[in-house]
Scaffold this active site. Structure first.
Site, PDB file in Angstrom:
ATOM      1  N   ASP A 145      41.640  50.333  40.451  1.00  0.00           N
ATOM      2  CA  ASP A 145      41.920  51.332  41.500  1.00  0.00           C
ATOM      3  C   ASP A 145      42.179  50.691  42.861  1.00  0.00           C
ATOM      4  O   ASP A 145      41.943  51.302  43.896  1.00  0.00           O
ATOM      5  CB  ASP A 145      40.760  52.340  41.632  1.00  0.00           C
ATOM      6  CG  ASP A 145      40.391  52.963  40.304  1.00  0.00           C
ATOM      7  OD1 ASP A 145      41.290  53.500  39.643  1.00  0.00           O
ATOM      8  OD2 ASP A 145      39.205  52.907  39.929  1.00  0.00           O
ATOM      9  N   GLN A 163      43.907  48.051  35.591  1.00  0.00           N
ATOM     10  CA  GLN A 163      42.472  47.887  35.856  1.00  0.00           C
ATOM     11  C   GLN A 163      42.246  46.740  36.852  1.00  0.00           C
ATOM     12  O   GLN A 163      43.048  46.547  37.751  1.00  0.00           O
ATOM     13  CB  GLN A 163      41.686  47.668  34.552  1.00  0.00           C
ATOM     14  CG  GLN A 163      41.590  48.897  33.688  1.00  0.00           C
ATOM     15  CD  GLN A 163      42.659  48.982  32.622  1.00  0.00           C
ATOM     16  OE1 GLN A 163      43.226  47.992  32.196  1.00  0.00           O
ATOM     17  NE2 GLN A 163      42.937  50.176  32.167  1.00  0.00           N
ATOM     18  N   LYS A 173      47.453  48.936  43.093  1.00  0.00           N
ATOM     19  CA  LYS A 173      48.503  48.049  42.573  1.00  0.00           C
ATOM     20  C   LYS A 173      49.868  48.730  42.514  1.00  0.00           C
ATOM     21  O   LYS A 173      50.897  48.117  42.784  1.00  0.00           O
ATOM     22  CB  LYS A 173      48.098  47.552  41.175  1.00  0.00           C
ATOM     23  CG  LYS A 173      46.841  46.699  41.175  1.00  0.00           C
ATOM     24  CD  LYS A 173      46.434  46.276  39.777  1.00  0.00           C
ATOM     25  CE  LYS A 173      45.850  47.411  38.969  1.00  0.00           C
ATOM     26  NZ  LYS A 173      44.575  47.912  39.498  1.00  0.00           N
ATOM     27  N   GLY A 177      45.773  54.590  36.037  1.00  0.00           N
ATOM     28  CA  GLY A 177      46.691  55.414  36.808  1.00  0.00           C
ATOM     29  C   GLY A 177      47.119  54.730  38.090  1.00  0.00           C
ATOM     30  O   GLY A 177      46.299  54.417  38.948  1.00  0.00           O
ATOM     31  N   HIS A 178      48.409  54.441  38.196  1.00  0.00           N
ATOM     32  CA  HIS A 178      48.938  53.817  39.410  1.00  0.00           C
ATOM     33  C   HIS A 178      49.612  54.894  40.258  1.00  0.00           C
ATOM     34  O   HIS A 178      50.584  55.519  39.830  1.00  0.00           O
ATOM     35  CB  HIS A 178      49.924  52.702  39.052  1.00  0.00           C
ATOM     36  CG  HIS A 178      49.257  51.544  38.370  1.00  0.00           C
ATOM     37  ND1 HIS A 178      49.935  50.434  37.916  1.00  0.00           N
ATOM     38  CD2 HIS A 178      47.956  51.317  38.067  1.00  0.00           C
ATOM     39  CE1 HIS A 178      49.080  49.583  37.372  1.00  0.00           C
ATOM     40  NE2 HIS A 178      47.876  50.109  37.455  1.00  0.00           N
TER      41      HIS A 178
END
Length: 422
Positions: A13, A221, A16, A40-41
């Site tokens: 988180d 991650q 990225k 989730g990006h």
């Protein structure tokens, strides 16, 4: 040409997706090399917000090639939802996106196994997202997985064998479930997957490198969730570190170039597991509120704490980081005092190296810094940085031995300041 790698240095988180989006114009090819749809990006630009689960974050920029690598585990149903959402928003990705045939498929029964294993662990549960990622990697290592390329050859038989094996395990765990509707949608998503280019990605990536094309590898991650070097067993099921880019894409170690390490100006963690600098007071709540700290995919609240330089130094070492990128500086804009953990106290001893195991007995040792008490969200150049902020960055650079190349002062792609211009 070499592969530059961008990855998280904390518990995920870190932001990225935004940085990949910002850096993409420099590259011909963007790749994802590990992880699943629990990662989730989030990207924000032109007044819109997007959350990507499996598709690389370079998908929005100028028709660049994006590859989902062999180290990724892919849920066809979630992929279909993600792809359809992007196409509906005006981003036609069918010609830009390639998928490795060697990437493993998350089956409907993998989700059931994930839930069943968590129930069986009771109070010792890991806190997974329940998306079947761990069981899929278990099958991969156990040499019984189903891969993307299998959908082109005798797929129903291979699927049936895997499903039968999973059902035997689920019965032994006395886990009740019904995948009838899920399975129907899943097979529809398998057909949807065939619209995309399914490739031998290792040949394609190395071929493009030989043609002089530039490649950016995007991790999911963070380092502290790496299955080997993270806070085991409260980790993910893949190698999130730089070495994972080699195995997750099929490129040799000598072909790795710059390693961009991303970290927040503070720390967060989602789910269970040790977190030495976690704050349980009003400061922790304030960090969560100001930073909008909720999972991009799960919506789960993130635990918050001060920056941990013991863990950050370790992550820099393991990954061979050449340039640091600090995110969410603006979240700390209004604090009178900011702390950084510089060591751990373990059994009465001061320890500056990351230990074999971290637990609740670790006591963080802090250094305090004056806050900058300035709104940084409108800044566009490092010339505008307050001295207190420069001191914060300089301390991090001194301890890690790596320059902070980029800082983020807001969620939008424009709120990104590059230091040390090439």
């Amino acid at each position: 040409m070499k592969v530059d790698v961008l990855l998280g240095l904390q518990w995920g988180d870190e932001g990225k997706g935004k940085v990949v989006d910002v850096l993409t114009p420099k590259y011909d090819l963007i790749t994802r090399f590990q992880g699943g749809p629990n990662a989730g990006h989030t990207l924000e630009f032109e007044g819109e917000k997007y959350v990507l689960r499996s598709i690389p974050s370079g998908i929005f920029q100028g028709g660049k090639i994006n590859i989902i690598g062999n180290g990724v585990v892919l849920d066809p149903l979630l992929f279909k939802q993600e792809a359809e959402s992007l196409i509906a928003s005006g981003h036609d990705i069918t010609n830009q996106l390639y998928i490795s045939k060697k990437a493993h498929l998350i089956l409907p029964t993998h989700r059931m196994l994930d839930a069943a294993y968590e129930v069986a662990k009771g109070e010792g549960k890991i806190g997974t997202t329940g998306k079947g990622i761990g069981p899929t990697y278990t099958d991969k290592v156990g040499r019984s997985g189903v891969r993307v390329g299998d959908i082109l050859h005798d797929f129903e038989k291979k699927y049936a064998v895997a499903k039968s094996r999973h059902e035997t395990i689920l019965r032994s765990l006395n886990y009740t479930y019904d995948i009838t509707s899920l399975e129907k949608e899943w097979f529809e998503a398998i057909e949807y997957l065939k619209r995309f280019r399914l490739i031998d990605s290792e040949h394609v990536i190395n071929g493009l490198l030989n043609e002089g094309k530039s490649v950016l590898a995007e991790g999911a991650q963070g380092t502290m969730l790496d299955v080997d070097f993270g806070s085991y067993p409260f980790v993910t099921s893949s190698n999130t570190i730089c070495a994972g880019a080699c195995t997750g894409l099929g490129v040799a170690p000598g072909k790795i170039g710059d390693v961009y390490g991303i970290f927040k100006a503070y720390c967060t963690r989602v789910g269970s597991g040790p977190f030495p600098t976690e704050l349980f007071d009003e400061t922790g709540k304030l960090l969560s509120t100001l930073g909008h700290e909720f999972g991009a995919v799960t919506g789960r609240p993130r635990r918050c704490g001060w920056l941990d330089l013991v863990a950050l130094k370790y992550a820099v070492m393991i990954n061979g980081v050449t340039q640091l990128i600090m995110m969410k500086s603006d979240v700390l804009d209004n604090f009178d005092t900011i702390k950084i953990c510089v060591a751990y106290k373990i059994d009465g001893k001061i320890v500056e190296e990351f230990p074999y195991e971290i637990n609740e007995q670790i006591e963080p040792v802090y250094e305090e810094f004056p806050g900058w008490k300035t709104d940084m969200t409108k800044m566009t150049s490092e010339d505008e940085f307050p001295e207190e902020y420069n001191a914060y960055i300089s301390f991090i650079e001194e301890v890690t031995g790596v320059p902070v190349k980029i800082v983020s002062v807001g969620a939008d792609r424009k709120q990104t300041i590059i230091r040390y211009e090439d």
